[in-house]
Design a protein around this motif. Structure first.
Motif, mmCIF file in Angstrom:
data_model
loop_
_atom_site.group_PDB
_atom_site.id
_atom_site.type_symbol
_atom_site.label_atom_id
_atom_site.label_comp_id
_atom_site.label_asym_id
_atom_site.label_seq_id
_atom_site.Cartn_x
_atom_site.Cartn_y
_atom_site.Cartn_z
ATOM 1 N N ASP A 133 0.822 -1.218 0.000
ATOM 2 C CA ASP A 133 0.000 0.000 0.000
ATOM 3 C C ASP A 133 0.853 1.264 0.000
ATOM 4 O O ASP A 133 0.589 2.201 0.754
ATOM 5 C CB ASP A 133 -0.937 0.018 1.232
ATOM 6 N N GLY A 134 1.898 1.279 -0.825
ATOM 7 C CA GLY A 134 2.712 2.488 -0.949
ATOM 8 C C GLY A 134 3.643 2.738 0.226
ATOM 9 O O GLY A 134 4.296 3.766 0.292
ATOM 10 N N THR A 135 3.682 1.800 1.180
ATOM 11 C CA THR A 135 4.539 1.975 2.354
ATOM 12 C C THR A 135 5.614 0.901 2.364
ATOM 13 O O THR A 135 5.344 -0.264 2.061
ATOM 14 C CB THR A 135 3.708 1.865 3.651
ATOM 15 N N LEU A 136 6.834 1.344 2.709
ATOM 16 C CA LEU A 136 7.942 0.409 2.801
ATOM 17 C C LEU A 136 7.695 -0.591 3.927
ATOM 18 O O LEU A 136 7.168 -0.232 4.974
ATOM 19 C CB LEU A 136 9.212 1.213 3.117
ATOM 20 N N VAL A 137 8.036 -1.846 3.697
ATOM 21 C CA VAL A 137 7.940 -2.853 4.751
ATOM 22 C C VAL A 137 9.364 -3.275 5.090
ATOM 23 O O VAL A 137 10.105 -3.698 4.209
ATOM 24 C CB VAL A 137 7.122 -4.077 4.283
ATOM 25 N N THR A 138 9.756 -3.138 6.364
ATOM 26 C CA THR A 138 11.145 -3.455 6.726
ATOM 27 C C THR A 138 11.362 -4.959 6.704
ATOM 28 O O THR A 138 10.422 -5.754 6.781
ATOM 29 C CB THR A 138 11.507 -2.927 8.129
ATOM 30 N N LEU A 139 12.651 -5.307 6.669
ATOM 31 C CA LEU A 139 13.050 -6.707 6.569
ATOM 32 C C LEU A 139 12.364 -7.579 7.630
ATOM 33 O O LEU A 139 11.851 -8.653 7.327
ATOM 34 C CB LEU A 139 14.579 -6.769 6.717
ATOM 35 N N THR A 140 12.350 -7.101 8.893
ATOM 36 C CA THR A 140 11.784 -7.921 9.968
ATOM 37 C C THR A 140 10.267 -8.076 9.841
ATOM 38 O O THR A 140 9.707 -9.044 10.336
ATOM 39 C CB THR A 140 12.104 -7.326 11.360
ATOM 40 N N GLU A 141 9.602 -7.115 9.180
ATOM 41 C CA GLU A 141 8.143 -7.159 9.084
ATOM 42 C C GLU A 141 7.644 -7.795 7.792
ATOM 43 O O GLU A 141 6.441 -7.959 7.603
ATOM 44 C CB GLU A 141 7.582 -5.727 9.175
ATOM 45 N N GLN A 142 8.563 -8.125 6.878
ATOM 46 C CA GLN A 142 8.131 -8.653 5.581
ATOM 47 C C GLN A 142 7.515 -10.042 5.707
ATOM 48 O O GLN A 142 7.941 -10.851 6.528
ATOM 49 C CB GLN A 142 9.323 -8.711 4.614
ATOM 50 N N ASP A 143 6.526 -10.300 4.831
ATOM 51 C CA ASP A 143 5.936 -11.628 4.711
ATOM 52 C C ASP A 143 6.899 -12.479 3.884
ATOM 53 O O ASP A 143 6.962 -12.364 2.662
ATOM 54 C CB ASP A 143 4.566 -11.510 4.022
ATOM 55 N N ARG A 144 7.645 -13.325 4.572
ATOM 56 C CA ARG A 144 8.743 -14.036 3.902
ATOM 57 C C ARG A 144 8.245 -15.107 2.926
ATOM 58 O O ARG A 144 9.027 -15.604 2.110
ATOM 59 C CB ARG A 144 9.711 -14.621 4.938
ATOM 60 N N THR A 145 6.962 -15.446 3.019
ATOM 61 C CA THR A 145 6.442 -16.408 2.038
ATOM 62 C C THR A 145 6.319 -15.775 0.656
ATOM 63 O O THR A 145 6.171 -16.476 -0.341
ATOM 64 C CB THR A 145 5.051 -16.940 2.467
ATOM 65 N N LEU A 146 6.384 -14.421 0.616
ATOM 66 C CA LEU A 146 6.300 -13.747 -0.688
ATOM 67 C C LEU A 146 7.650 -13.706 -1.408
ATOM 68 O O LEU A 146 7.726 -13.358 -2.581
ATOM 69 C CB LEU A 146 5.787 -12.297 -0.519
ATOM 70 N N TRP A 147 8.725 -14.012 -0.685
ATOM 71 C CA TRP A 147 10.053 -13.963 -1.301
ATOM 72 C C TRP A 147 10.153 -14.989 -2.435
ATOM 73 O O TRP A 147 9.554 -16.056 -2.382
ATOM 74 C CB TRP A 147 11.130 -14.250 -0.259
ATOM 75 N N ASP A 148 10.971 -14.631 -3.439
ATOM 76 C CA ASP A 148 11.133 -15.489 -4.616
ATOM 77 C C ASP A 148 12.187 -16.567 -4.336
ATOM 78 O O ASP A 148 13.393 -16.286 -4.315
ATOM 79 C CB ASP A 148 11.549 -14.608 -5.797
ATOM 80 N N ALA A 149 11.716 -17.790 -4.120
ATOM 81 C CA ALA A 149 12.604 -18.878 -3.702
ATOM 82 C C ALA A 149 13.652 -19.208 -4.766
ATOM 83 O O ALA A 149 14.804 -19.524 -4.439
ATOM 84 C CB ALA A 149 11.779 -20.119 -3.368
ATOM 85 N N ALA A 150 13.281 -19.116 -6.033
ATOM 86 C CA ALA A 150 14.224 -19.470 -7.099
ATOM 87 C C ALA A 150 15.401 -18.496 -7.120
ATOM 88 O O ALA A 150 16.564 -18.894 -7.252
ATOM 89 C CB ALA A 150 13.508 -19.484 -8.452
ATOM 90 N N LEU A 151 15.084 -17.189 -6.995
ATOM 91 C CA LEU A 151 16.159 -16.185 -6.985
ATOM 92 C C LEU A 151 17.060 -16.369 -5.756
ATOM 93 O O LEU A 151 18.279 -16.221 -5.841
ATOM 94 C CB LEU A 151 15.581 -14.762 -6.993
ATOM 95 N N ILE A 152 16.438 -16.697 -4.613
ATOM 96 C CA ILE A 152 17.222 -16.911 -3.390
ATOM 97 C C ILE A 152 18.153 -18.109 -3.558
ATOM 98 O O ILE A 152 19.337 -18.036 -3.225
ATOM 99 C CB ILE A 152 16.290 -17.082 -2.164
ATOM 100 N N ASP A 153 17.634 -19.191 -4.147
ATOM 101 C CA ASP A 153 18.478 -20.366 -4.397
ATOM 102 C C ASP A 153 19.679 -20.008 -5.261
ATOM 103 O O ASP A 153 20.813 -20.373 -4.954
ATOM 104 C CB ASP A 153 17.671 -21.459 -5.123
ATOM 105 N N GLU A 154 19.408 -19.270 -6.346
ATOM 106 C CA GLU A 154 20.484 -18.914 -7.265
ATOM 107 C C GLU A 154 21.505 -18.011 -6.559
ATOM 108 O O GLU A 154 22.723 -18.201 -6.703
ATOM 109 C CB GLU A 154 19.920 -18.207 -8.509
ATOM 110 N N GLY A 155 20.993 -17.045 -5.779
ATOM 111 C CA GLY A 155 21.875 -16.136 -5.039
ATOM 112 C C GLY A 155 22.759 -16.892 -4.052
ATOM 113 O O GLY A 155 23.963 -16.650 -3.964
ATOM 114 N N HIS A 156 22.150 -17.821 -3.324
ATOM 115 C CA HIS A 156 22.918 -18.603 -2.341
ATOM 116 C C HIS A 156 23.989 -19.447 -3.029
ATOM 117 O O HIS A 156 25.115 -19.548 -2.529
ATOM 118 C CB HIS A 156 21.978 -19.503 -1.524
ATOM 119 N N ARG A 157 23.629 -20.022 -4.185
ATOM 120 C CA ARG A 157 24.623 -20.818 -4.924
ATOM 121 C C ARG A 157 25.822 -19.959 -5.303
ATOM 122 O O ARG A 157 26.972 -20.359 -5.168
ATOM 123 C CB ARG A 157 23.983 -21.399 -6.191
ATOM 124 N N LEU A 158 25.536 -18.737 -5.799
ATOM 125 C CA LEU A 158 26.621 -17.837 -6.205
ATOM 126 C C LEU A 158 27.497 -17.467 -5.000
ATOM 127 O O LEU A 158 28.724 -17.430 -5.104
ATOM 128 C CB LEU A 158 26.040 -16.564 -6.835
#
Lengths: 117, 417
Positions: free
Chosen positions: B259-284
């Motif tokens: 809703d136009g407001t920043l959500v800080t890292l601790t408050e983010q809904d982590r289920t919305l994170w992109d798992a594929a990008l995270i996997d690739e990032g961790h591999r790198l």
């Protein structure tokens, strides 16, 4: 091949009389060595150190009659202390040569392409 | 008139996607062949006009890049003949029958890699490097780049023209730098790509979208391209590190604004994170660690890997985060790094300890410094001081979602406002 002018600028308050004689001799030697090096490598076109800035004269020939005045350029604080004209394959080569020249003469060097006639 | 003032006609859809994907490769090849950026751009632009007439009707050719190269080359040769340019460089280019480069240059023969190094040459002003990279390699229009950096289109057009002029006049080479110059020159390219990504991730300006997804995507695409073409130069852990940093940041984007407001890292809904990008990032990141040649981008990527490893904020390994910030500070001792380290320290040792460090930093004109102080003071129950710090942060923040978040935070403080 492009020709570049590598110019060495000094600040108006730089006082060379502070530099000890042996340090001065070391710089002269380093510049001589650098000049030999770029001559051998075929980059050399021309170079010259300049007389003190107080000896400069400015000619403004843009009007009907040329106007001659005691230099240097009033609007410029820094002034040209010396220069090389070199020939290099491209800017990277010119920058590499300029960096060695800068080290040799112990001053910053400005690199400018020369407008081919 | 050069192509950058024309832009692409609207409504290209799939054809535009194809064209943009091929743009850097085709243009880089033309620049190498003809040795003239303007001529190459004009020729490609003419070829695109033909493509936009034909492709929607006949369907794209099996090899769109090859088709564009052939068509643009013909257009360039036509133009050279038509204009009867006596310039020997053009005449020579017109007579060359094949596509092999005139001279062997650098350890790798890839036209896009040469072009990245030309666009990001240290002799160009940093803002011009960014603009030229997006224009020539990314294929963005001048209008798009101007919009992204919130400057008038004429200003952006001037920047690009000036940069191209300097490349021509000063004879900035179109080649991969020599081995001894390479680390420094790669670093310059990376800083340009990081700048593009950051502008996308935290866009400035009251009229701008808080996140410019297109700039983030473009920065990631160009970093992937750099990684692909720089591969033969040997391992480039900082390139991998920057790509990982971007991917792990981009992965959190869906949860970052609500809703136009920043959500800080601790408050983010982590289920919305992109798992594929995270996997690739961790591999790198793991690949970088194995090389053991740490650099600032790799360490920042590792910090993001720790955060994205935790399914819940309470599971974050803060002592690992602090250790990584120690390493980052050793590599790049800036007050901003010191501040971010203090934020992690607050999680381990409490806000009092962190505030002592933060108060000692010369960052009074930086909105995040005030926001950090505000948060620490709030946690310590020093409400009035926290309110004043939130006010200062809101006044300095340039991003609308960030302002909204800071305002909401301030308004949850107890007591009179």
């Amino acid at each position: 091949m492009t020709q570049y002018m590598l110019s060495v600028h000094h600040a108006p308050d730089e006082d060379f009389s502070d530099i000890p004689e042996d340090e001065m001799q070391r710089i002269f030697k380093a510049v001589d060595d650098f000049n030999d090096e770029i001559r051998k490598a075929g980059h050399w076109v021309f170079a010259g150190g300049l007389k003190p800035i107080g000896d400069a004269t400015v000619v403004d020939g843009r009007g009907d009659q040329p106007i001659v005045s005691d230099g240097p350029f009033a609007e410029s604080k820094e002034y040209l202390g010396g220069f090389w004209i070199i020939e290099a394959a491209d800017l990277d080569e010119a920058l590499a040569i300029a960096a060695r020249g800068s080290k040799a003469c112990a001053g910053k060097v400005e690199v400018r392409p020369i407008d081919a006639a | 008139m050069t192509s950058h003032t024309r832009g692409h006609p609207a409504g290209l859809g799939a054809v535009e996607e194809t064209v943009r994907a091929e743009h850097g490769r085709v243009l880089a090849g033309l620049i190498r062949r003809f040795g003239d950026i303007d001529l190459a751009e004009d020729a490609l632009s003419e070829a695109l006009v033909v493509a936009l007439e034909k492709w929607p009707v006949d369907g794209p050719p099996p090899n769109p890049g090859g088709w564009l190269t052939t068509t643009a080359t013909r257009k360039a040769l036509d133009r050279i003949r038509r204009e009867k340019v006596r310039d020997t460089k053009y005449a020579e280019a017109a007579m060359i029958g094949d596509d092999t480069p005139a001279e062997p240059t650098g350890p790798v023969e890839d036209d896009r890699l040469r072009l990245i190094f030309t666009c990001c040459h240290p002799a160009l002003a940093p803002e011009n490097r960014v603009a030229l990279t997006l224009r020539l390699l990314g294929g963005l229009t001048v209008a798009e780049i101007a919009h992204a950096f919130l400057v008038p289109e004429t200003t952006m057009a001037q920047r690009i023209t000036r940069a191209k002029q300097k490349i021509k006049h000063a004879n900035i080479p179109f080649r991969v730098p020599l081995a001894e110059d390479l680390p420094g020159r790669v670093a310059t390219v990376l800083s340009v790509l990081y700048l593009v990504f950051n502008e996308g991730y935290l866009a400035s300006g009251s009229d701008a979208d808080p996140i410019r997804e297109d700039l983030c995507r473009e920065a990631i695409r160009l970093t992937r391209q750099l990684r692909e073409v720089a591969g033969p130069l040997g391992p480039q852990p900082e390139v991998d590190g920057l790509l990982a940093l971007m991917l792990l940041t981009e992965a959190r984007r869906p949860a970052r604004v609500a809703d136009g407001t920043l959500v800080t890292l601790t408050e983010q809904d982590r289920t919305l994170w992109d798992a594929a990008l995270i996997d690739e990032g961790h591999r790198l990141v793991r690949g970088c660690l194995a090389l053991n040649r740490p650099g600032p981008f790799q360490v920042q990527a590792a910090i993001n890997a720790v955060h994205t490893d935790a399914l819940d904020p309470s599971m974050t390994d803060w002592s690992q985060v602090v250790r990584l910030y120690d390493q980052l500070y050793a590599l790049s001792p800036t007050p901003i790094v010191a501040m971010n380290r203090a934020i992690a320290v607050a999680e381990l040792d409490g806000p009092e300890v962190a505030l002592v460090t933060v108060d000692g930093l010369a960052l009074t004109t930086y909105h995040a410094w005030h926001a950090t102080r505000a948060d620490l003071l709030r946690r310590m129950g020093r409400t009035d001081e926290a309110r004043a710090a939130y006010d200062a942060a809101i006044g300095l923040a340039g991003n609308t979602a960030e302002q909204a978040w800071l305002t909401a935070r301030r308004d949850t403080l107890p007591g009179p406002s």
